[in-house]
Design an enzyme around this catalytic site. Structure first.
Site, mmCIF file in Angstrom:
data_model
loop_
_atom_site.group_PDB
_atom_site.id
_atom_site.type_symbol
_atom_site.label_atom_id
_atom_site.label_comp_id
_atom_site.label_asym_id
_atom_site.label_seq_id
_atom_site.Cartn_x
_atom_site.Cartn_y
_atom_site.Cartn_z
ATOM 1 C CG ASP A 75 -2.271 -0.615 0.939
ATOM 2 O OD1 ASP A 75 -2.448 -1.120 -0.179
ATOM 3 O OD2 ASP A 75 -3.138 -0.606 1.825
ATOM 4 C CG ASP A 86 -6.317 -7.632 14.557
ATOM 5 O OD1 ASP A 86 -7.228 -6.856 14.913
ATOM 6 O OD2 ASP A 86 -5.137 -7.458 14.885
#
Length: 716
Positions: A285, A438
């Site tokens: 990214d 997560d």
């Protein structure tokens, strides 16, 4: 040769005269001299002159020993006070340079950073603390003046009689304040104190139960064991012995990771797994063109060595890490893979990582996640990394291991874990609604009935933040995200079909007790209520709450990292200091403030272990032809990228040389709390509260050290 002093002849003469006595050891200072054991003679008839001489010698010996003991104790005390003086002098110099002279201080952060730059949001807590500080300084002056004038009230004064015996207007105002304080301020404050103590004891009981569970696991030697190990062949040629090896997708998400991209890619490319059964996705990214090119070149290098590896880059960071992983899982070749393992950019797994984790999935269809433990290459770098190691050691050794063994659920750590792709798809995959994607996917998988396993003996190397600025931003994300998730998941938890026990565990233990109550009572009790009780002495905060129970909890936290016992007191003080950041982050996530949605990549230094450095230098096996059956579209895309890729970096204008002088930030909330606690410590002297004074003093110094950005410097 040792000199002869004829001690033996003298001893024989004394024996002939029938003298008897107790043994005495005589030691010579010169190492070349011998050591003899003789008996100090005493006349059998009890001769008074000889007995008096013996007692006199014994007294001189005892006096000399006592003198040496006192000198040694004085030397130790002098060393301790010298160390304390050096520490205080360092703090004073830092105050003079950074607060008064403004030397070595970084400029204020841009408007896009966390907390302090958010007018009306991040600064609300700072304004409240500053107002409280001004009030505390004013009240300290009032109390000192009243003490000098002899206005002492052991008991609460009654307002009408007090006004009848007032001396002057200031005295009457002070008496009215005492009456108002004792009648209207102390009772609600005492109620708040009792409420926070109840939360404190509740959270402490939870921690003690976790420690008892860990002791039970160690005592019984409980350890997750694969139901049916799937790796049946011991042939060294992995390309031929592929029976039992499932298809594994390895993902390495990164963003502008100039310092660690090379070692992380090298580590995952050396995983001991059949190459045609594994695909590495480097998910970049980065918005820096130079870093993009470096990562592309690294991927091309490993592809030429026969590794099945693909480079993916997004033009924008929508959804941050969750968006990156979601985009990667949408590729059409993912359907050919059964498991996916994720490693953040600074993680360096050992080559046998997959062989020690993937076998747990065989003949265990309810298993969704196998999580490995983190290990840190820089845990002894400075005081900050040592304190982080204490916290994370307890998190892995106690929290995650106990929850994994007894309830088969814990929060996914976002890295160093292997997921069953079917479980990810069933629970909805990666969502971009929080900064803790997560934990989000772990909670949703748990609500769908999937189970987790934590392997405490399988470790992946990574690094800890070495600066307070990086650690502070990381903790803000880690504590604001769970509160965002709690708001979003609460209706799903209530409506889910899991048992009431699992619902209660998620709501009250996982979210409320460990994510909300802990930062709430830590900040409220030790940073707000304790200073207030110094100015409102009618409300009592017991000594065992201030000293004994926190010391016991800190002792339990340090147990998983026994080498960190010398840092027990700094750890206790630093955890209370970090409570202001955690409390602010908790409020930000709970009330959906704008800072709760920001993701700041934790700064890394690129420290690697010697083992991984050596292994990366070794040559791999000759390149093997890749299997086109694993991912047709992915390999085609990889070939197209390789045709467009150049191995030499483009020529660019040289950058001007800059010095790497460290600039420190001033953290206003921490500094304000430091002066508030020190002011309260001065007020506690008037109330003769010794334990409260020492706690406030050292806690105030701890806040001052953090506020001046000294905790991340070399203080090992």
């Amino acid at each position: 040769m040792a000199p002869n002093f004829d001690f033996v002849e003298w001893w024989n003469k004394e024996q002939q005269q029938q003298f008897r006595g107790t043994p005495v050891v005589v030691k010579m200072e010169n190492p070349n001299y011998t050591m003899l054991e003789v008996e100090s003679p005493q006349h059998s008839s009890g001769s008074p002159p000889f007995a008096a001489a013996a007692e006199k010698d014994k007294g001189r010996k005892n006096a000399k020993q006592l003198t040496w003991v006192l000198l040694l104790q004085a030397h130790k005390a002098a060393g301790f006070f010298a160390w304390m003086a050096l520490g205080l002098w360092t703090v004073v110099v830092a105050i003079n340079k950074r607060l008064i002279l403004g030397q070595g201080v970084a400029p204020p952060p841009p408007s896009s950073t966390i907390e302090d730059s958010k007018p009306g949001k991040g600064r609300i807590l700072l304004k409240a603390i500053t107002g409280f500080l001004i009030f505390a300084i004013f009240m300290l002056c009032v109390e000192v003046a009243a003490h000098m004038m002899g206005w002492h009230f052991v008991q609460r004064p009654h307002l009408p009689p007090a006004f009848g015996g007032v001396r002057n207007l200031p005295h009457s105002i002070y008496v009215s304040w005492i009456y108002l304080r004792a009648t209207y301020i102390a009772p609600p404050l005492q109620f708040l104190i009792n409420f926070c103590i109840y939360l404190f004891l509740l959270q402490s009981a939870d921690r003690i139960l976790l420690c008892l569970g860990c002791v039970w696991i160690k005592w019984k030697k409980i350890k997750p064991i694969p139901v049916n190990p799937l790796l049946k062949s011991d042939d060294d040629d992995l390309e031929q012995s592929n029976m039992g090896y499932p298809m594994v997708l390895v993902q390495v998400p990164m963003c502008n990771e100039r310092e660690v991209y090379e070692q992380s890619i090298a580590a995952v490319c050396q995983l001991d797994w059949p190459r045609h059964c594994m695909l590495v996705q480097v998910l970049d990214d980065s918005d820096d063109v130079d870093i993009q090119f470096l990562i592309k070149a690294e991927v091309a290098k490993w592809n030429q060595k026969g590794i099945n590896i693909i480079y993916r880059h997004r033009t924008n960071r929508t959804g941050y890490k969750a968006g990156n992983l979601k985009s990667a899982m949408s590729c059409d070749y993912v359907k050919d893979y059964e498991f996916v393992t994720i490693f953040d950019a600074d993680f360096q797994p050992k080559s046998d990582f997959l062989k020690r984790t993937v076998p747990h999935f065989k003949d265990n269809p309810e298993l969704a996640l196998v999580q490995a433990r983190w290990s840190f290459v820089n845990k002894d770098e400075n005081l900050l990394t040592r304190l982080q190691n204490i916290n994370l050691s307890f998190h892995f050794e106690v929290e995650q291991q106990v929850n994994g063994i007894f309830i088969n659920f814990f929060g996914f750590n976002g890295t160093a874990g292997v997921w069953r792709i079917t479980a990810l798809e069933e629970c909805g995959g990666w969502l971009e609604r929080t900064t803790v994607e997560d934990m989000d996917v772990a909670v949703r998988a748990h609500l769908c009935g999937w189970k987790f396993i934590f392997l405490n003996d399988v470790r992946a190397l990574c690094e800890l933040p070495e600066s307070y600025e990086a650690y502070r931003k990381q903790q803000h994300r880690w504590h604001s995200g769970p509160m965002q998730l709690f708001r979003l998941c609460l209706p799903d938890i209530i409506a889910s079909k899991v048992s009431m026990w699992k619902k209660a565990n998620l709501i009250f233990l996982f979210f409320l007790l460990r994510k909300l109550i802990l930062p709430f009572y830590s900040f409220t009790l030790f940073c707000i209520i304790l200073p207030v009780t110094m100015f409102v002495p009618e409300a009592q905060l017991p000594v065992w709450v201030v000293c004994y129970v926190p010391a016991l909890m800190s002792f339990l936290n340090v147990l998983p990292a026994p080498h960190s016992f010398p840092f027990l007191i700094p750890y206790l003080l630093f955890e209370n200091t970090m409570s202001v950041t955690k409390f602010n982050a908790m409020l930000s996530g709970l009330f959906q403030l704008s800072s709760a949605h920001e993701w700041v990549v934790t700064k890394k230094t690129g420290r690697a272990s010697e083992a991984n450095v050596l292994s990366s230098v070794q040559e791999l096996k000759p390149p093997v032809k890749l299997s086109r059956g694993t991912s047709e579209s992915g390999l085609d895309a990889l070939k197209q990228r390789q045709e467009q890729m150049h191995l030499l970096p483009p020529v660019s204008t040289p950058r001007p040389l800059t010095t790497n002088k460290k600039l420190n930030r001033l953290y206003r909330k921490e500094l304000s709390l430091a002066f508030l606690l020190l002011t309260a410590a001065a007020r506690s002297l008037l109330s003769a509260k010794g334990v409260h004074f020492y706690f406030l003093l050292f806690q105030g110094i701890s806040f001052l050290v953090v506020g001046l950005d000294l905790v991340g410097e070399q203080a090992s």
